[in-house]
Design an enzyme around this catalytic site. Sequence first.
Site, short mmCIF file in Angstrom:
data_model
loop_
_atom_site.label_atom_id
_atom_site.label_comp_id
_atom_site.label_asym_id
_atom_site.label_seq_id
_atom_site.Cartn_x
_atom_site.Cartn_y
_atom_site.Cartn_z
N HIS A 1 -7.59 -5.52 10.32
CA HIS A 1 -7.32 -4.99 8.09
C HIS A 1 -5.64 -5.16 8.35
CE1 HIS A 1 -4.36 -0.99 9.32
NE2 HIS A 1 -3.64 -1.96 9.53
N GLU B 1 -9.75 -1.57 5.21
CA GLU B 1 -9.90 -1.48 6.54
C GLU B 1 -11.49 -2.67 6.58
OE1 GLU B 1 -8.37 -0.28 8.98
OE2 GLU B 1 -7.73 1.72 8.26
N ASP C 1 -7.71 -2.70 13.94
CA ASP C 1 -8.36 -3.02 13.58
C ASP C 1 -9.34 -4.50 12.73
OD1 ASP C 1 -7.78 -2.56 11.16
OD2 ASP C 1 -9.39 -0.23 10.40
N ASP D 1 1.17 -1.08 -0.29
CA ASP D 1 0.34 -0.35 -0.05
C ASP D 1 0.89 1.57 0.03
OD1 ASP D 1 0.76 -0.68 2.71
OD2 ASP D 1 -1.37 -1.32 3.26
#
Length: 259
Positions: free
Chosen positions: A137, A142, A135, A66
């Site tokens: 990811h 996400e 979270d 990313d």
Amino acid sequence: MAEVVILDSRAAAGALVADEIVRLVDEVRNPVLGLATGSTPLPVYEALRERLAGHDVSHVRGFALDEYVGLDVTHPESYRSVITREVIEPLGLDPELIRVPNGALETVRHAGDDYEREIIDAGGVDLQILGIGTDGHIGFNEPGSSFASTTRLKTLTEQTRADNARFFDSLDEVPRHCITQGLGTILRARHLVLLAFGVAKAEAVAAALEGPVSAMIPASAVQLHPHVTVVVDEAAASRLELADYYRYSYENKPSWQGI
Ligand code: F6R
């Protein structure tokens, strides 16, 4: 089921994964590595420095997961800069062969499709290094991300921005958008190696490996992949119900089996 390896230290985890990468570099004609950024993969990159010294790495290709969108590529925390600093330079890789998604605003509309094409043209990723967000990811997929998603623009959650604020002078400086390989992209890699360290990751790791496969925990996508190795320290393993079985299974593994 993923193979889960619980080790005492980050250094031991880095060494285990680095050994597998060295094997690929030496044995595969055109090895393609999937590279993660953030703190988690650093022990792997550190272990590789020593291990790859003297090996021919001129043929090694790599694809980062990313990149931030709207952050100048020369910013020290752009993932292009991080990959250059942590991976390309210390390991002596060819910068032309190590790709990072293009987060420039002008080209972001087609940057995802361009990146997908590059990965396919390279023959796909042999070994994908993954960290996991608190979270749940992987990449910057996400919660709510499609399991079929490909490289695209995503909005970072406030939790991820807060987690990554440590790399910037203030929370305000953390970009709100990113371009990330999709879960579908990640699932096409031939071997997924997910690393996690520290108690802050324990809940996400347990949910990803032992909870239901759900878009709410994007890392649970790894349950759909046929070859996954999860390498964690004791703290990150502390919420795993099957921890004893994973230990037993790893200790009794046939010596000829790699990770
Ligand atoms: C980084 C990435 C993210 C991180 C995750 C964990 O390229 O794709 O999924 O792996 O946010 O970050 P760290 O390792 O900094 O805890």
